[in-house]
Design a protein around this motif. Structure first.
Motif, short mmCIF file in Angstrom:
data_model
loop_
_atom_site.label_atom_id
_atom_site.label_comp_id
_atom_site.label_asym_id
_atom_site.label_seq_id
_atom_site.Cartn_x
_atom_site.Cartn_y
_atom_site.Cartn_z
N LEU A 1 34.51 50.81 52.68
CA LEU A 1 34.26 52.13 52.74
C LEU A 1 33.88 52.60 51.37
CD1 LEU A 1 34.21 54.92 53.98
CD2 LEU A 1 36.70 55.04 53.27
N ALA A 2 34.58 52.08 50.31
CA ALA A 2 34.36 52.26 48.80
C ALA A 2 33.33 51.77 48.27
CB ALA A 2 35.66 51.84 47.85
N ARG A 3 32.68 50.42 48.67
CA ARG A 3 31.74 49.73 47.66
C ARG A 3 30.44 50.46 47.61
NH1 ARG A 3 30.02 44.14 50.55
NH2 ARG A 3 29.39 45.31 51.95
N PRO A 4 29.89 51.21 48.55
CA PRO A 4 28.70 51.63 48.23
C PRO A 4 28.47 52.79 47.47
CG PRO A 4 29.12 52.01 50.38
CD PRO A 4 30.14 51.11 49.90
N TRP A 5 29.81 53.57 47.22
CA TRP A 5 29.89 54.88 46.57
C TRP A 5 30.66 54.60 44.99
CZ3 TRP A 5 27.76 59.07 48.56
CH2 TRP A 5 27.56 59.07 49.78
#
Length: 231
Positions: free
Chosen positions: A143-147
C-alpha cells in the motif's frame, strides 16, 4: 454572475474511516482487558496465546474483539479504495482482505486443545492465523510503496511502510521456532515464550492498521478529491 459552492463539511468516507479506527481501538481495549484480568487472577502470566481465550468463559469477548478488528480493517481499506489510494484489484487490497478473512476464520474456527488430539477446526484456526499475520505486513508495504515520495501522502505512506516492515520483523521469532522444530525436532511452541511473542506481533500489526487508519481519515477529508495520479 458566478457563484462558488461551499466545500462540503461532512464526508461519509470520513465517518467510515473513523468508525474503522474506533473498531480497531475497541479491539485493543477488549483484548487488553482480558490480559489484565489474567495477570490479576492467575499465576501463568501471558505465556498462553491470545486465542486460548476462546476456550474459556470469555470467548464472546475474544470473538467480538477479533470480529471488530476484521470489520474495522475492511472499512479502512474501503475508504482508501474509494478515495483513490489503492484499488480493489491491487496486491495491497487483496493482502488486506486476506488479513481480514484470516481474522474471521479465527473466530469461526476457534483454537483447539491439541492435548486431546488433532482436529480440522484447530488446523484451520492455525493456518488462518498464520495467513493473517503474514498478509498484514505485505498489505502495508504494498500500500505504501507507490506513495512514499508523494508530496501530500508521502509521510503517511512512509509510516505505513515502516510499520509493515516492523510487522514482518516481529514475525521472525515464530519463523525461527518453526525452523528449530524442522531441524532439531523441538516443538516450536517450546522454543520461545509463544504467548509473549504472539502479543508482540499482534501489538505491532494492530499498530500498523491504526497507522493506515490515520491515513484513511486524512484522505477522507471533504476537501480532498482523487487526482489523476492516484494509484
Amino acid at each position: 454572475m458566478l457563484t462558488v459552492e461551499p466545500a462540503p463539511t461532512r464526508s461519509p468516507a470520513r465517518f467510515v474511516a473513523f468508525g474503522g479506527a474506533f473498531a480497531v481501538v475497541l479491539t485493543v481495549l477488549m483484548v487488553g482487558s482480558l490480559d489484565a484480568h489474567r495477570l490479576a487472577t492467575t499465576a501463568v502470566g501471558l505465556r498462553r496465546t491470545i486465542s486460548e481465550y476462546a476456550l474459556g468463559p470469555h470467548r464472546w469477548v475474544f470473538d467480538t474483539a477479533v470480529a471488530l478488528l476484521a470489520l474495522g480493517s475492511v472499512a479502512i481499506l474501503a475508504v482508501l479504495v474509494r478515495r483513490g489510494i489503492t484499488k480493489w484489484s491491487s496486491g495491497s487490497a487483496l493482502a488486506f482482505l486476506t488479513w481480514s478473512v484470516g481474522l474471521a476464520l479465527v473466530v469461526v474456527f476457534p483454537k483447539h486443545n491439541w492435548a486431546v488430539g488433532p482436529s480440522a477446526s484447530g488446523t484451520i484456526h492455525r493456518v488462518a492465523s498464520l495467513v493473517a499475520f503474514l498478509s498484514l505486513p505485505v498489505a502495508a508495504m504494498l500500500l505504501a510503496r507507490p506513495w512514499r515520495e508523494d508530496a501530500v501522502w508521502g509521510g503517511y505512506a512512509r509510516w505505513t511502510f515502516r510499520f509493515g516492515l516492523l510487522s514482518a520483523l516481529a514475525f521472525t521469532p515464530i519463523v525461527y521456532a518453526v525452523l528449530v522444530n524442522a531441524l532439531v525436532g523441538t516443538p516450536w511452541w517450546r522454543v520461545l515464550p509463544l504467548g509473549y511473542s504472539e502479543r508482540l506481533l499482534v501489538v505491532v500489526e494492530v499498530a500498523a492498521v491504526l497507522v493506515v487508519a490515520v491515513w484513511a481519515i486524512a484522505v477522507a477529508q471533504p476537501s480532498y478529491r482523487p487526482s489523476r495520479t492516484s494509484r
